[in-house]
Design a protein around this motif. Structure first.
Motif, PDB file in Angstrom:
ATOM      1  N   LYS A   1      54.649  45.293  50.386  1.00  0.00           N
ATOM      2  CA  LYS A   1      55.007  45.041  48.988  1.00  0.00           C
ATOM      3  C   LYS A   1      54.965  43.544  48.682  1.00  0.00           C
ATOM      4  N   LYS A   2      55.581  42.748  49.565  1.00  0.00           N
ATOM      5  CA  LYS A   2      55.630  41.298  49.361  1.00  0.00           C
ATOM      6  C   LYS A   2      54.232  40.696  49.437  1.00  0.00           C
ATOM      7  N   MET A   3      53.431  41.164  50.402  1.00  0.00           N
ATOM      8  CA  MET A   3      52.063  40.659  50.564  1.00  0.00           C
ATOM      9  C   MET A   3      51.238  40.931  49.304  1.00  0.00           C
ATOM     10  N   THR A   4      51.380  42.133  48.757  1.00  0.00           N
ATOM     11  CA  THR A   4      50.616  42.521  47.568  1.00  0.00           C
ATOM     12  C   THR A   4      51.012  41.661  46.371  1.00  0.00           C
ATOM     13  N   GLU A   5      52.324  41.488  46.180  1.00  0.00           N
ATOM     14  CA  GLU A   5      52.821  40.701  45.046  1.00  0.00           C
ATOM     15  C   GLU A   5      52.370  39.248  45.147  1.00  0.00           C
ATOM     16  N   LEU A   6      52.530  38.655  46.352  1.00  0.00           N
ATOM     17  CA  LEU A   6      52.152  37.249  46.535  1.00  0.00           C
ATOM     18  C   LEU A   6      50.636  37.065  46.442  1.00  0.00           C
ATOM     19  N   GLY A   7      49.883  38.022  46.993  1.00  0.00           N
ATOM     20  CA  GLY A   7      48.429  37.943  46.945  1.00  0.00           C
ATOM     21  C   GLY A   7      47.919  37.972  45.519  1.00  0.00           C
ATOM     22  N   ARG A   8      48.521  38.844  44.704  1.00  0.00           N
ATOM     23  CA  ARG A   8      48.112  38.936  43.297  1.00  0.00           C
ATOM     24  C   ARG A   8      48.453  37.641  42.556  1.00  0.00           C
ATOM     25  N   GLU A   9      49.639  37.091  42.826  1.00  0.00           N
ATOM     26  CA  GLU A   9      50.042  35.848  42.164  1.00  0.00           C
ATOM     27  C   GLU A   9      49.151  34.691  42.607  1.00  0.00           C
ATOM     28  N   GLN A  10      48.781  34.674  43.880  1.00  0.00           N
ATOM     29  CA  GLN A  10      47.908  33.611  44.382  1.00  0.00           C
ATOM     30  C   GLN A  10      46.545  33.640  43.695  1.00  0.00           C
ATOM     31  N   ARG A  11      45.983  34.851  43.524  1.00  0.00           N
ATOM     32  CA  ARG A  11      44.682  34.985  42.866  1.00  0.00           C
ATOM     33  C   ARG A  11      44.749  34.523  41.413  1.00  0.00           C
ATOM     34  N   THR A  12      45.890  34.763  40.778  1.00  0.00           N
ATOM     35  CA  THR A  12      46.079  34.341  39.394  1.00  0.00           C
ATOM     36  C   THR A  12      46.082  32.819  39.277  1.00  0.00           C
ATOM     37  N   LEU A  13      46.717  32.155  40.237  1.00  0.00           N
ATOM     38  CA  LEU A  13      46.849  30.699  40.195  1.00  0.00           C
ATOM     39  C   LEU A  13      45.611  29.973  40.739  1.00  0.00           C
ATOM     40  N   GLU A  14      44.843  30.669  41.575  1.00  0.00           N
ATOM     41  CA  GLU A  14      43.732  30.021  42.286  1.00  0.00           C
ATOM     42  C   GLU A  14      42.713  29.385  41.337  1.00  0.00           C
ATOM     43  N   GLU A  15      42.334  30.080  40.282  1.00  0.00           N
ATOM     44  CA  GLU A  15      41.334  29.570  39.354  1.00  0.00           C
ATOM     45  C   GLU A  15      41.866  28.359  38.590  1.00  0.00           C
ATOM     46  N   ILE A  16      43.172  28.394  38.249  1.00  0.00           N
ATOM     47  CA  ILE A  16      43.772  27.242  37.557  1.00  0.00           C
ATOM     48  C   ILE A  16      43.720  26.004  38.448  1.00  0.00           C
ATOM     49  N   VAL A  17      44.071  26.188  39.718  1.00  0.00           N
ATOM     50  CA  VAL A  17      44.062  25.075  40.673  1.00  0.00           C
ATOM     51  C   VAL A  17      42.647  24.515  40.817  1.00  0.00           C
ATOM     52  N   LYS A  18      41.673  25.397  40.858  1.00  0.00           N
ATOM     53  CA  LYS A  18      40.269  24.975  41.000  1.00  0.00           C
ATOM     54  C   LYS A  18      39.813  24.163  39.788  1.00  0.00           C
ATOM     55  N   VAL A  19      40.100  24.653  38.587  1.00  0.00           N
ATOM     56  CA  VAL A  19      39.682  23.958  37.363  1.00  0.00           C
ATOM     57  C   VAL A  19      40.437  22.632  37.208  1.00  0.00           C
ATOM     58  N   TYR A  20      41.722  22.625  37.570  1.00  0.00           N
ATOM     59  CA  TYR A  20      42.523  21.395  37.481  1.00  0.00           C
ATOM     60  C   TYR A  20      41.972  20.335  38.429  1.00  0.00           C
ATOM     61  N   SER A  21      41.524  20.754  39.605  1.00  0.00           N
ATOM     62  CA  SER A  21      40.934  19.821  40.565  1.00  0.00           C
ATOM     63  C   SER A  21      39.661  19.200  39.979  1.00  0.00           C
ATOM     64  N   GLU A  22      38.872  20.040  39.301  1.00  0.00           N
ATOM     65  CA  GLU A  22      37.650  19.546  38.654  1.00  0.00           C
ATOM     66  C   GLU A  22      38.015  18.580  37.520  1.00  0.00           C
ATOM     67  N   TYR A  23      39.060  18.901  36.785  1.00  0.00           N
ATOM     68  CA  TYR A  23      39.522  18.058  35.673  1.00  0.00           C
ATOM     69  C   TYR A  23      39.940  16.667  36.181  1.00  0.00           C
ATOM     70  N   LYS A  24      40.676  16.647  37.297  1.00  0.00           N
ATOM     71  CA  LYS A  24      41.121  15.370  37.858  1.00  0.00           C
ATOM     72  C   LYS A  24      39.938  14.531  38.342  1.00  0.00           C
ATOM     73  N   LYS A  25      38.934  15.209  38.900  1.00  0.00           N
ATOM     74  CA  LYS A  25      37.740  14.501  39.373  1.00  0.00           C
ATOM     75  C   LYS A  25      36.997  13.862  38.190  1.00  0.00           C
ATOM     76  N   VAL A  26      36.923  14.565  37.080  1.00  0.00           N
ATOM     77  CA  VAL A  26      36.267  14.029  35.882  1.00  0.00           C
ATOM     78  C   VAL A  26      37.039  12.817  35.365  1.00  0.00           C
ATOM     79  N   LYS A  27      38.368  12.903  35.376  1.00  0.00           N
ATOM     80  CA  LYS A  27      39.196  11.770  34.930  1.00  0.00           C
ATOM     81  C   LYS A  27      38.951  10.538  35.813  1.00  0.00           C
ATOM     82  N   GLU A  28      38.831  10.761  37.111  1.00  0.00           N
ATOM     83  CA  GLU A  28      38.560   9.654  38.040  1.00  0.00           C
ATOM     84  C   GLU A  28      37.188   9.038  37.750  1.00  0.00           C
ATOM     85  N   ASP A  29      36.203   9.911  37.474  1.00  0.00           N
ATOM     86  CA  ASP A  29      34.852   9.426  37.191  1.00  0.00           C
ATOM     87  C   ASP A  29      34.817   8.626  35.888  1.00  0.00           C
TER      88      ASP A  29
END
Length: 351
Positions: A29-57
């Motif tokens: 149960k815990k694995m399923t809940e955390l896995g789903r939450e991680q997938r939800t946040l993963e794309e935000i983290v990826k785009v934010y990383s790209e955003y920070k790189k653009v700001k640096e550039d």
């Protein structure tokens, strides 16, 4: 926004660490809940990383502007980077909107022929064909759970599951009353008739999310009725469930096996009760469901399919397309994308 993004990154890293702990790995149960939450946040983290790189550039380009030999190149690069920064900023704002925890789930869809007799049932079948083709375009899989065929074709009642990550995020906007205007095949004088079919979309309920007290469910075993393959109508395999506290009735006769029909019926019943529970919770919190796209009940008229004019109109957002034939052939994405965009626009206005 930056504070919220940094908090999201921190939460993502915490979840990633949690998922490596033995006590979590052993807890499904815990694995399923955390896995789903991680997938939800993963794309935000990826785009934010790209955003920070653009700001640096951008900062690097500002320094290059001071160099006469590099100024022209830096200016052109700065224009591209600033445009990219705006695009990512807008994307992150949308991604930070409140997330529907059901969005990544499979869905159970119920379609019923409503007003219009045989023509309503035929239209219910047409809607099912449309959803099948759309699901195929999205890479989703469909499994029929229960069906009652109409005497002239189509379905008086049909339940099916759409399996695929993000299925609910797309199809949740389909709940409500769908109206068709066309000349039925049975109409001898060429008159246009209006009929309706209702659609209910519910997220699939996982075992740990909702506990059903089976002592509150009456189970009746009957012989299958209606059209069916050889042997379907000769054995007592159909299952009817009645949830006594709510009066909700679910009927399943698709399979020859009584056990499989019972399993499917309980799957539908749990989804119906979970959906009812969600509605009650939102009403208790004072949320106005009718102002939200995609949460209408069966009685809410959401869409008109006008065949003589090849026109589809979604009344909730004032969307009109003159390509009804393409939409019925599976190009439903143009309607769903418009609904998603309007939903995001409304949420951004409230944010």
């Amino acid at each position: 926004m930056i504070d919220r993004l940094e908090a999201t990154v921190k939460k993502y890293n915490e979840i990633t660490e949690e998922l490596t702990k033995p006590e979590v790995i052993s807890d499904i149960k815990k694995m399923t809940e955390l896995g789903r939450e991680q997938r939800t946040l993963e794309e935000i983290v990826k785009v934010y990383s790209e955003y920070k790189k653009v700001k640096e550039d951008i900062e690097a380009c500002k320094e290059m502007l001071q160099d006469k030999e590099m100024a022209n190149f830096a200016r052109e690069e700065m224009d591209n980077l600033e445009k990219k920064e705006q695009e990512l900023n807008s994307k992150l704002q949308i991604m930070l909107l409140p997330h529907d925890p059901n969005d990544e789930k499979n869905v159970i869809v119920e379609i019923r022929g409503a007003a219009g007799g045989d023509e309503a049932n035929i239209f219910a079948g047409d809607l099912f064909d449309m959803y099948q083709k759309y699901a195929n375009n999205c890479g989703f899989k469909i499994e029929i759970l229960s069906s009652e065929e109409g005497s002239a074709g189509g379905f008086s009642n049909l339940s099916f599951m759409v399996k695929g990550e993000g299925a609910y995020s797309k199809l949740k906007y389909e709940s409500g009353s769908h109206r068709v205007q066309r000349v039925p095949a049975t109409e001898s004088q060429g008159r246009v008739h209006t009929s309706t079919a209702t659609v209910l979309v519910m997220p699939e309920v996982e075992e740990f999310e909702f506990e059903l007290d089976e002592s509150e469910v009456r189970i009746d075993i009957t012989r299958s009725s209606g059209c069916g393959g050889q042997g379907v109508n000769t054995t007592d395999s159909a299952v009817r469930l009645t949830h006594i506290p709510t009066g909700i009735i679910v009927y399943s006769q698709t399979e020859r096996s009584q056990i499989k029909n019972k399993e499917m019926a309980f799957k539908i019943l749990k989804a119906r009760l979970y959906d009812l529970k969600q509605k009650e919770q939102e009403e208790a919190l004072g949320k106005e469901r009718r102002s939200k796209i995609g949460t209408g009940d069966r009685s809410e008229k959401i869409r008109t399919y006008n065949y003589p004019q090849n026109r589809l109109t979604d009344h909730r957002i004032g969307f009109t397309s003159m390509n009804l034939d393409r939409i019925m052939d599976g190009d439903l994405g143009i309607v769903i994308d418009a609904l998603i965009n309007e939903d995001q626009k409304r949420k951004l206005a409230e944010w």
